[in-house]
Design a protein around this motif. Sequence first.
Motif, PDB file in Angstrom:
ATOM      1  N   ARG A   1       0.245  -1.196  -0.040  1.00 54.83           N
ATOM      2  CA  ARG A   1      -0.166   0.366   0.186  1.00 54.83           C
ATOM      3  C   ARG A   1       0.664   0.689  -0.225  1.00 54.83           C
ATOM      4  O   ARG A   1       0.218   2.442  -0.620  1.00 54.83           O
ATOM      5  N   ALA A   2       1.732   1.482   0.798  1.00 57.90           N
ATOM      6  CA  ALA A   2       2.743   2.422   0.923  1.00 57.90           C
ATOM      7  C   ALA A   2       3.475   2.404  -0.610  1.00 57.90           C
ATOM      8  O   ALA A   2       3.956   3.307  -1.194  1.00 57.90           O
ATOM      9  N   ARG A   3       3.930   1.639  -1.670  1.00 52.90           N
ATOM     10  CA  ARG A   3       4.783   1.790  -2.530  1.00 52.90           C
ATOM     11  C   ARG A   3       3.809   1.808  -3.133  1.00 52.90           C
ATOM     12  O   ARG A   3       4.433   3.167  -4.450  1.00 52.90           O
ATOM     13  N   ARG A   4       2.902   1.728  -3.930  1.00 50.71           N
ATOM     14  CA  ARG A   4       2.006   2.007  -4.270  1.00 50.71           C
ATOM     15  C   ARG A   4       1.199   3.453  -4.793  1.00 50.71           C
ATOM     16  O   ARG A   4       0.666   4.160  -5.552  1.00 50.71           O
ATOM     17  N   GLU A   5       1.365   4.194  -3.477  1.00 52.89           N
ATOM     18  CA  GLU A   5       0.784   5.599  -3.248  1.00 52.89           C
ATOM     19  C   GLU A   5       2.186   6.332  -3.620  1.00 52.89           C
ATOM     20  O   GLU A   5       1.543   7.896  -3.990  1.00 52.89           O
ATOM     21  N   SER A   6       3.073   5.580  -3.426  1.00 55.48           N
ATOM     22  CA  SER A   6       3.739   6.939  -4.456  1.00 55.48           C
ATOM     23  C   SER A   6       4.101   5.738  -5.694  1.00 55.48           C
ATOM     24  O   SER A   6       5.489   6.848  -6.543  1.00 55.48           O
ATOM     25  N   TYR A   7       3.417   5.378  -6.263  1.00 53.87           N
ATOM     26  CA  TYR A   7       3.590   4.386  -7.764  1.00 53.87           C
ATOM     27  C   TYR A   7       3.467   5.604  -8.892  1.00 53.87           C
ATOM     28  O   TYR A   7       2.399   6.171  -9.044  1.00 53.87           O
ATOM     29  N   VAL A   8       4.322   5.917  -9.995  1.00 56.70           N
ATOM     30  CA  VAL A   8       3.944   7.237 -10.873  1.00 56.70           C
ATOM     31  C   VAL A   8       2.703   6.928 -11.823  1.00 56.70           C
ATOM     32  O   VAL A   8       2.588   5.851 -12.242  1.00 56.70           O
ATOM     33  N   GLY A   9       1.595   7.674 -11.960  1.00 55.66           N
ATOM     34  CA  GLY A   9       0.414   6.848 -12.088  1.00 55.66           C
ATOM     35  C   GLY A   9      -0.705   6.044 -11.785  1.00 55.66           C
ATOM     36  O   GLY A   9       0.121   6.222  -9.955  1.00 55.66           O
ATOM     37  N   GLU A  10      -1.109   5.658 -12.026  1.00 53.43           N
ATOM     38  CA  GLU A  10      -2.291   5.234 -10.776  1.00 53.43           C
ATOM     39  C   GLU A  10      -1.736   3.122 -11.198  1.00 53.43           C
ATOM     40  O   GLU A  10      -1.324   3.117 -12.484  1.00 53.43           O
ATOM     41  N   TRP A  11      -2.110   2.629 -10.191  1.00 53.19           N
ATOM     42  CA  TRP A  11      -1.543   1.249 -10.154  1.00 53.19           C
ATOM     43  C   TRP A  11      -2.657   0.330  -9.917  1.00 53.19           C
ATOM     44  O   TRP A  11      -3.383   0.855  -9.559  1.00 53.19           O
ATOM     45  N   ILE A  12      -2.006  -0.139 -10.787  1.00 51.74           N
ATOM     46  CA  ILE A  12      -3.301  -1.201 -11.451  1.00 51.74           C
ATOM     47  C   ILE A  12      -2.742  -2.579 -11.602  1.00 51.74           C
ATOM     48  O   ILE A  12      -1.850  -3.098 -11.342  1.00 51.74           O
ATOM     49  N   PRO A  13      -3.999  -3.535 -11.067  1.00 52.52           N
ATOM     50  CA  PRO A  13      -3.281  -5.105 -11.175  1.00 52.52           C
ATOM     51  C   PRO A  13      -2.330  -5.456 -12.180  1.00 52.52           C
ATOM     52  O   PRO A  13      -2.768  -5.038 -13.340  1.00 52.52           O
ATOM     53  N   GLU A  14      -1.938  -6.474 -12.115  1.00 53.17           N
ATOM     54  CA  GLU A  14      -1.133  -7.541 -13.129  1.00 53.17           C
ATOM     55  C   GLU A  14      -2.147  -8.452 -14.244  1.00 53.17           C
ATOM     56  O   GLU A  14      -2.660  -9.086 -13.424  1.00 53.17           O
ATOM     57  N   PRO A  15      -1.889  -7.741 -15.372  1.00 52.53           N
ATOM     58  CA  PRO A  15      -2.906  -8.748 -15.957  1.00 52.53           C
ATOM     59  C   PRO A  15      -1.932 -10.056 -16.441  1.00 52.53           C
ATOM     60  O   PRO A  15      -0.891 -10.094 -16.663  1.00 52.53           O
ATOM     61  N   LEU A  16      -3.264 -11.351 -16.645  1.00 53.59           N
ATOM     62  CA  LEU A  16      -3.194 -12.747 -16.000  1.00 53.59           C
ATOM     63  C   LEU A  16      -3.258 -12.995 -18.064  1.00 53.59           C
ATOM     64  O   LEU A  16      -4.178 -12.448 -18.183  1.00 53.59           O
ATOM     65  N   PRO A  17      -2.008 -13.267 -18.885  1.00 55.03           N
ATOM     66  CA  PRO A  17      -3.074 -14.144 -20.251  1.00 55.03           C
ATOM     67  C   PRO A  17      -3.611 -15.025 -19.911  1.00 55.03           C
ATOM     68  O   PRO A  17      -3.815 -15.565 -18.817  1.00 55.03           O
ATOM     69  N   ASP A  18      -4.375 -15.872 -21.102  1.00 53.30           N
ATOM     70  CA  ASP A  18      -5.224 -17.071 -20.652  1.00 53.30           C
ATOM     71  C   ASP A  18      -4.414 -17.891 -22.015  1.00 53.30           C
ATOM     72  O   ASP A  18      -4.779 -16.888 -23.140  1.00 53.30           O
ATOM     73  N   ARG A  19      -4.493 -19.492 -21.645  1.00 52.89           N
ATOM     74  CA  ARG A  19      -4.354 -20.178 -22.792  1.00 52.89           C
ATOM     75  C   ARG A  19      -5.556 -20.376 -23.879  1.00 52.89           C
ATOM     76  O   ARG A  19      -4.708 -20.265 -25.192  1.00 52.89           O
ATOM     77  N   ALA A  20      -6.353 -19.698 -23.391  1.00 58.74           N
ATOM     78  CA  ALA A  20      -7.750 -19.917 -24.442  1.00 58.74           C
ATOM     79  C   ALA A  20      -7.915 -18.158 -25.125  1.00 58.74           C
ATOM     80  O   ALA A  20      -8.846 -17.876 -24.283  1.00 58.74           O
ATOM     81  N   GLU A  21      -7.694 -18.330 -26.110  1.00 58.56           N
ATOM     82  CA  GLU A  21      -8.122 -17.173 -27.001  1.00 58.56           C
ATOM     83  C   GLU A  21      -9.593 -16.960 -26.573  1.00 58.56           C
ATOM     84  O   GLU A  21     -10.279 -18.054 -27.988  1.00 58.56           O
ATOM     85  N   TRP A  22     -10.249 -15.523 -26.584  1.00 52.65           N
ATOM     86  CA  TRP A  22     -11.688 -15.636 -26.479  1.00 52.65           C
ATOM     87  C   TRP A  22     -12.233 -15.430 -28.882  1.00 52.65           C
ATOM     88  O   TRP A  22     -13.313 -15.822 -28.938  1.00 52.65           O
ATOM     89  N   ASN A  23     -11.126 -15.490 -29.522  1.00 51.81           N
ATOM     90  CA  ASN A  23     -11.755 -14.767 -31.027  1.00 51.81           C
ATOM     91  C   ASN A  23     -11.061 -16.315 -31.431  1.00 51.81           C
ATOM     92  O   ASN A  23     -11.268 -16.064 -33.412  1.00 51.81           O
ATOM     93  N   THR A  24     -10.127 -17.144 -31.407  1.00 52.48           N
ATOM     94  CA  THR A  24      -9.539 -18.084 -32.895  1.00 52.48           C
ATOM     95  C   THR A  24      -9.105 -19.857 -31.943  1.00 52.48           C
ATOM     96  O   THR A  24      -8.943 -19.883 -33.068  1.00 52.48           O
TER      97      THR A  24
END
Length: 311
Positions: free
Chosen positions: A85-108
């Motif tokens: 929480r302390a680190r993210r308060e000093s983060y440059v810009g908005e802190w956004i959770p780390e995104p995860l990929p998925d094995r199954a592609e939803w379009n192909t």
Amino acid sequence: MTTQSGPHGGRPDPGLSAIMSERRHLINLSYRLLGSLADAEDAVQETYARWYAMSPEQQDAIAAPGAWLTKVAGRICLDLLGSARARRESYVGEWIPEPLPDRAEWNTGPSTSDPADPADRVTLDESVSMAFLVVLESMTPAERVAFILHDVFRYPFADVAEIVGRTPGACRQLATSARRRVRETQAPATSAARRADVVRAFKEAWEAKDIEALIGLLDPDATTVADSGGLVSAILGPVEGAERVARAVIDLAVRAPGLTVVERSVNGQPGLVVQYEGATAAVVAFDVVDDRITQIWGIRNPQKLRPWTTT
């Protein structure tokens, strides 16, 4: 404390295979608690380090190693959330959770890529959607831990209390408060197919630089948020309103004409990956309500894009 993972009949085997079989469960738990795959890996590594720091006799004295590992991981995550929480308060810009990929592609159909472990081991469901993780960021560390352990992983409050260091009644109150936060932000569900259609239309309008089409896909009160780092660092604060969001998106395409936008699953939901000069420059997650995009998250921090390397 009862263990919620691993089909160990009777007393769990404290051997290597039995202990390591808990890793998937611990990664799943830690990612939801921390919102960061890198931090989750560190938490699990520290958990195992504490297990192997014990003597064989101490290990043999633990009747349920899986439960012990969960308890230790939960406490480590609780401590990390306080410092994060302390680190993210000093983060440059908005802190956004780390995104995860998925094995199954939803379009192909099935993806040909093989995301690096342990990203592909995190179960992708509503409890790891970007919208859900962002709500979790608004909670106190104790609320988050109590809520995830009880409501997502179904641990009884007596077990949660051992991790949080409070009474079962206090943990119940924490989970109730967290549940209220989730309810206040929940919107009517949109089908996965419709979400995919909307995100695909957004991609096509972005590529065509069609501002009117973009505005038509955005909720009038739509907001886009981007974190720091990556290709473009000019837009750090939230951009609000359909027209302003559309213009910001078009401006990015104009300033970086070599961008390629690819449809991908982001935390189990339709999203986009922005590629530039052969590398992943950003991952874009969306929240869609009533066929309109209400929220866009742009993740550009290179450290968060490790599982998204292009082939």
